[in-house]
Design a protein around this motif. Sequence first.
Motif, PDB file in Angstrom:
ATOM      1  N   ILE A   5       0.931  -1.170   0.023  1.00 45.14           N
ATOM      2  CA  ILE A   5      -0.335   0.223  -0.192  1.00 45.14           C
ATOM      3  C   ILE A   5       0.915   1.300  -0.101  1.00 45.14           C
ATOM      4  O   ILE A   5       0.634   2.199  -0.866  1.00 45.14           O
ATOM      5  N   LEU A   6       2.000   1.175   0.701  1.00 46.75           N
ATOM      6  CA  LEU A   6       2.880   2.565   0.936  1.00 46.75           C
ATOM      7  C   LEU A   6       3.285   2.659  -0.521  1.00 46.75           C
ATOM      8  O   LEU A   6       3.492   3.950  -0.832  1.00 46.75           O
ATOM      9  N   ASN A   7       3.973   1.703  -1.163  1.00 42.51           N
ATOM     10  CA  ASN A   7       4.492   1.584  -2.311  1.00 42.51           C
ATOM     11  C   ASN A   7       3.712   2.231  -3.301  1.00 42.51           C
ATOM     12  O   ASN A   7       4.003   3.098  -4.155  1.00 42.51           O
ATOM     13  N   LYS A   8       2.535   1.651  -3.347  1.00 43.31           N
ATOM     14  CA  LYS A   8       1.416   2.491  -4.381  1.00 43.31           C
ATOM     15  C   LYS A   8       1.174   3.839  -4.257  1.00 43.31           C
ATOM     16  O   LYS A   8       1.142   4.562  -5.196  1.00 43.31           O
ATOM     17  N   LEU A   9       1.013   4.143  -3.058  1.00 43.82           N
ATOM     18  CA  LEU A   9       0.632   5.590  -2.441  1.00 43.82           C
ATOM     19  C   LEU A   9       1.708   6.384  -3.057  1.00 43.82           C
ATOM     20  O   LEU A   9       1.674   7.474  -3.595  1.00 43.82           O
ATOM     21  N   ARG A  10       2.957   5.742  -2.862  1.00 44.34           N
ATOM     22  CA  ARG A  10       4.199   6.733  -3.256  1.00 44.34           C
ATOM     23  C   ARG A  10       4.406   6.944  -4.414  1.00 44.34           C
ATOM     24  O   ARG A  10       4.617   7.899  -5.091  1.00 44.34           O
ATOM     25  N   SER A  11       4.124   5.662  -5.276  1.00 48.88           N
ATOM     26  CA  SER A  11       4.131   5.915  -6.940  1.00 48.88           C
ATOM     27  C   SER A  11       2.916   6.686  -7.353  1.00 48.88           C
ATOM     28  O   SER A  11       3.442   7.671  -8.198  1.00 48.88           O
ATOM     29  N   GLU A  12       1.935   6.660  -6.998  1.00 50.44           N
ATOM     30  CA  GLU A  12       0.878   7.422  -7.242  1.00 50.44           C
ATOM     31  C   GLU A  12       1.236   9.112  -6.878  1.00 50.44           C
ATOM     32  O   GLU A  12       0.836   9.983  -7.827  1.00 50.44           O
ATOM     33  N   ALA A  13       1.705   9.255  -5.856  1.00 52.38           N
ATOM     34  CA  ALA A  13       2.167  10.713  -5.013  1.00 52.38           C
ATOM     35  C   ALA A  13       3.110  11.225  -6.436  1.00 52.38           C
ATOM     36  O   ALA A  13       3.107  12.614  -6.567  1.00 52.38           O
ATOM     37  N   LEU A  14       3.932  10.552  -6.824  1.00 52.83           N
ATOM     38  CA  LEU A  14       4.948  10.731  -7.641  1.00 52.83           C
ATOM     39  C   LEU A  14       4.265  11.482  -8.944  1.00 52.83           C
ATOM     40  O   LEU A  14       5.120  12.147  -9.799  1.00 52.83           O
ATOM     41  N   LEU A  15       3.227  11.062  -9.224  1.00 56.74           N
ATOM     42  CA  LEU A  15       2.645  11.219 -10.368  1.00 56.74           C
ATOM     43  C   LEU A  15       1.892  12.672 -10.476  1.00 56.74           C
ATOM     44  O   LEU A  15       1.520  13.130 -11.530  1.00 56.74           O
ATOM     45  N   LEU A  16       1.538  13.058  -9.257  1.00 52.93           N
ATOM     46  CA  LEU A  16       1.140  14.312  -9.063  1.00 52.93           C
ATOM     47  C   LEU A  16       2.022  15.498  -9.553  1.00 52.93           C
ATOM     48  O   LEU A  16       2.974  15.436  -9.638  1.00 52.93           O
ATOM     49  N   PRO A  17       1.154  16.328 -10.097  1.00 58.99           N
ATOM     50  CA  PRO A  17       2.163  17.783 -10.177  1.00 58.99           C
ATOM     51  C   PRO A  17       2.633  18.303  -8.923  1.00 58.99           C
ATOM     52  O   PRO A  17       2.122  17.907  -7.829  1.00 58.99           O
ATOM     53  N   GLU A  18       3.702  18.985  -9.174  1.00 61.79           N
ATOM     54  CA  GLU A  18       4.257  19.600  -7.987  1.00 61.79           C
ATOM     55  C   GLU A  18       3.788  20.295  -7.000  1.00 61.79           C
ATOM     56  O   GLU A  18       3.831  20.037  -5.822  1.00 61.79           O
ATOM     57  N   ALA A  19       2.866  21.289  -7.380  1.00 54.54           N
ATOM     58  CA  ALA A  19       2.114  21.792  -6.471  1.00 54.54           C
ATOM     59  C   ALA A  19       0.915  20.939  -5.693  1.00 54.54           C
ATOM     60  O   ALA A  19       0.990  21.310  -4.337  1.00 54.54           O
ATOM     61  N   GLU A  20       0.495  20.057  -6.294  1.00 50.08           N
ATOM     62  CA  GLU A  20      -0.207  18.940  -5.429  1.00 50.08           C
ATOM     63  C   GLU A  20       0.697  18.088  -4.650  1.00 50.08           C
ATOM     64  O   GLU A  20       0.223  17.657  -3.667  1.00 50.08           O
ATOM     65  N   ARG A  21       1.810  17.506  -5.000  1.00 50.55           N
ATOM     66  CA  ARG A  21       2.561  17.035  -4.064  1.00 50.55           C
ATOM     67  C   ARG A  21       3.093  17.957  -3.015  1.00 50.55           C
ATOM     68  O   ARG A  21       3.098  17.289  -1.833  1.00 50.55           O
ATOM     69  N   ALA A  22       3.192  18.953  -3.093  1.00 48.34           N
ATOM     70  CA  ALA A  22       3.672  19.822  -2.086  1.00 48.34           C
ATOM     71  C   ALA A  22       2.400  19.960  -1.120  1.00 48.34           C
ATOM     72  O   ALA A  22       2.438  19.939   0.256  1.00 48.34           O
ATOM     73  N   GLU A  23       1.218  20.055  -1.544  1.00 48.06           N
ATOM     74  CA  GLU A  23       0.021  20.281  -0.850  1.00 48.06           C
ATOM     75  C   GLU A  23      -0.190  18.964   0.122  1.00 48.06           C
ATOM     76  O   GLU A  23      -0.265  18.876   1.228  1.00 48.06           O
ATOM     77  N   LEU A  24       0.105  17.661  -0.651  1.00 47.38           N
ATOM     78  CA  LEU A  24      -0.035  16.397   0.067  1.00 47.38           C
ATOM     79  C   LEU A  24       1.035  16.249   1.307  1.00 47.38           C
ATOM     80  O   LEU A  24       0.680  15.788   2.373  1.00 47.38           O
ATOM     81  N   ALA A  25       2.360  16.598   0.762  1.00 45.27           N
ATOM     82  CA  ALA A  25       3.410  16.748   1.772  1.00 45.27           C
ATOM     83  C   ALA A  25       3.079  17.574   3.277  1.00 45.27           C
ATOM     84  O   ALA A  25       3.221  17.224   4.167  1.00 45.27           O
ATOM     85  N   HIS A  26       2.619  18.765   2.769  1.00 40.01           N
ATOM     86  CA  HIS A  26       1.994  19.632   3.904  1.00 40.01           C
ATOM     87  C   HIS A  26       1.080  19.036   4.842  1.00 40.01           C
ATOM     88  O   HIS A  26       1.160  19.201   6.104  1.00 40.01           O
ATOM     89  N   ALA A  27       0.162  18.410   4.097  1.00 40.83           N
ATOM     90  CA  ALA A  27      -0.978  17.732   4.891  1.00 40.83           C
ATOM     91  C   ALA A  27      -0.535  16.741   5.885  1.00 40.83           C
ATOM     92  O   ALA A  27      -0.989  16.610   6.921  1.00 40.83           O
ATOM     93  N   LEU A  28       0.517  15.879   5.293  1.00 45.40           N
ATOM     94  CA  LEU A  28       0.953  14.707   5.910  1.00 45.40           C
ATOM     95  C   LEU A  28       1.889  15.424   7.272  1.00 45.40           C
ATOM     96  O   LEU A  28       1.681  14.626   8.242  1.00 45.40           O
ATOM     97  N   VAL A  29       2.739  16.380   7.030  1.00 43.48           N
ATOM     98  CA  VAL A  29       3.603  16.713   8.118  1.00 43.48           C
ATOM     99  C   VAL A  29       2.576  17.537   8.997  1.00 43.48           C
ATOM    100  O   VAL A  29       2.792  17.275  10.213  1.00 43.48           O
TER     101      VAL A  29
END
Length: 64
Positions: A5-29
């Motif tokens: 599950i973690l690997n799948k989530l990580r792979s899918e997150a890397l496909l997101l545009p940079e701004a959305e990855r940043a938003e996701l990272a901020h939410a997780l932190v």
Amino acid sequence: MKTEILNKLRSEALLLPEAERAELAHALVKILDVPDDAGALEAWEKEILHRLAEIDAGTAKLID
């Protein structure tokens, strides 16, 4: 199973545009960095916005 599950989530997150990855990272932190006092987080966010407004208005005394 958790690794899959973690690997799948990580792979899918890397496909997101940079701004959305940043938003996701901020939410997780933010989830990991929850203070014991939830009111403290709200107070800090309010204080940060207040200080930024002072900087934008030119009324803050900035120190190098």
